[in-house]
Write a protein that holds these residues in place. Structure first.
Motif, PDB file in Angstrom:
ATOM      1  N   UNK A  37       0.789  -1.194   0.055  1.00  0.00           N
ATOM      2  CA  UNK A  37       0.071  -0.107  -0.138  1.00  0.00           C
ATOM      3  C   UNK A  37       0.461   0.972   0.358  1.00  0.00           C
ATOM      4  N   UNK A  38       1.858   1.159   0.951  1.00  0.00           N
ATOM      5  CA  UNK A  38       2.570   2.204   1.024  1.00  0.00           C
ATOM      6  C   UNK A  38       3.850   3.146  -0.729  1.00  0.00           C
ATOM      7  N   UNK A  39       3.831   1.528  -1.622  1.00  0.00           N
ATOM      8  CA  UNK A  39       4.545   1.772  -2.938  1.00  0.00           C
ATOM      9  C   UNK A  39       3.830   2.171  -3.736  1.00  0.00           C
ATOM     10  N   UNK A  40       2.762   1.388  -3.679  1.00  0.00           N
ATOM     11  CA  UNK A  40       1.079   1.754  -4.639  1.00  0.00           C
ATOM     12  C   UNK A  40       0.600   3.293  -4.409  1.00  0.00           C
ATOM     13  N   UNK A  41       0.955   3.943  -2.557  1.00  0.00           N
ATOM     14  CA  UNK A  41       0.501   5.428  -2.292  1.00  0.00           C
ATOM     15  C   UNK A  41       1.720   6.487  -3.244  1.00  0.00           C
ATOM     16  N   UNK A  45       2.974   0.750  -9.042  1.00  0.00           N
ATOM     17  CA  UNK A  45       1.751   0.024  -9.658  1.00  0.00           C
ATOM     18  C   UNK A  45       2.442  -1.885 -10.203  1.00  0.00           C
ATOM     19  N   UNK A  46       1.652  -2.825  -9.587  1.00  0.00           N
ATOM     20  CA  UNK A  46       2.110  -3.746  -9.317  1.00  0.00           C
ATOM     21  C   UNK A  46       1.191  -4.317 -10.631  1.00  0.00           C
ATOM     22  N   UNK A  47       1.715  -5.094 -11.502  1.00  0.00           N
ATOM     23  CA  UNK A  47       1.459  -5.370 -13.033  1.00  0.00           C
ATOM     24  C   UNK A  47       1.335  -7.406 -12.898  1.00  0.00           C
ATOM     25  N   UNK A  48       0.044  -7.632 -12.843  1.00  0.00           N
ATOM     26  CA  UNK A  48      -0.107  -9.374 -12.645  1.00  0.00           C
ATOM     27  C   UNK A  48      -0.160  -9.880 -14.087  1.00  0.00           C
ATOM     28  N   UNK A  57       5.689  -1.263 -12.299  1.00  0.00           N
ATOM     29  CA  UNK A  57       6.053  -0.245 -12.753  1.00  0.00           C
ATOM     30  C   UNK A  57       5.603   1.177 -12.312  1.00  0.00           C
ATOM     31  N   UNK A  58       6.044   2.801 -12.633  1.00  0.00           N
ATOM     32  CA  UNK A  58       5.416   3.605 -11.654  1.00  0.00           C
ATOM     33  C   UNK A  58       4.650   4.064 -13.018  1.00  0.00           C
ATOM     34  N   UNK A  60       1.944   6.369 -14.701  1.00  0.00           N
ATOM     35  CA  UNK A  60       2.372   7.326 -15.200  1.00  0.00           C
ATOM     36  C   UNK A  60       1.772   8.763 -14.964  1.00  0.00           C
ATOM     37  N   UNK A  61       2.988  10.015 -14.745  1.00  0.00           N
ATOM     38  CA  UNK A  61       1.993  11.590 -13.948  1.00  0.00           C
ATOM     39  C   UNK A  61       0.931  11.869 -14.771  1.00  0.00           C
ATOM     40  N   UNK A  62       0.110  12.815 -13.475  1.00  0.00           N
ATOM     41  CA  UNK A  62      -1.439  12.688 -13.993  1.00  0.00           C
ATOM     42  C   UNK A  62      -2.129  11.618 -14.297  1.00  0.00           C
ATOM     43  N   UNK A  63      -2.133  10.701 -13.311  1.00  0.00           N
ATOM     44  CA  UNK A  63      -3.030   9.166 -14.123  1.00  0.00           C
ATOM     45  C   UNK A  63      -2.894   9.113 -12.451  1.00  0.00           C
TER      46      UNK A  63
END
Length: 63
Positions: A37-41, A45-48, A57-58, A60-63
């Motif tokens: 949760x801290x990383x997602x905040x 993004x965790x990719x299945x 991956x990080x 996107x800015x503004x997403x």
């Protein structure tokens, strides 16, 4: 993000983050969830698994 920053963001002790990253000991599911949760905040993004392997991956800015 440094280990101390992650520990603070996840509201965990630094030793928990270090031990998890180094696979020194089993960390409870609720603590792993707090780390995720801290990383997602922070924009991770965790990719299945999608045939190409699971990953991160990080966002996107503004997403």
């Amino acid at each position: 993000m440094t280990q101390p920053q992650l520990a603070e963001a996840a509201k965990l002790g630094l030793s928990t983050v270090v031990d998890f990253e180094r696979s020194r000991r089993a960390v409870s599911d609720d603590k792993v969830d707090a780390i995720r949760s801290a990383l997602e905040a922070a924009g991770v993004e965790f990719i299945a698994e999608n045939g190409g392997g699971a990953g991160v991956r990080l966002r996107k800015s503004g997403a």
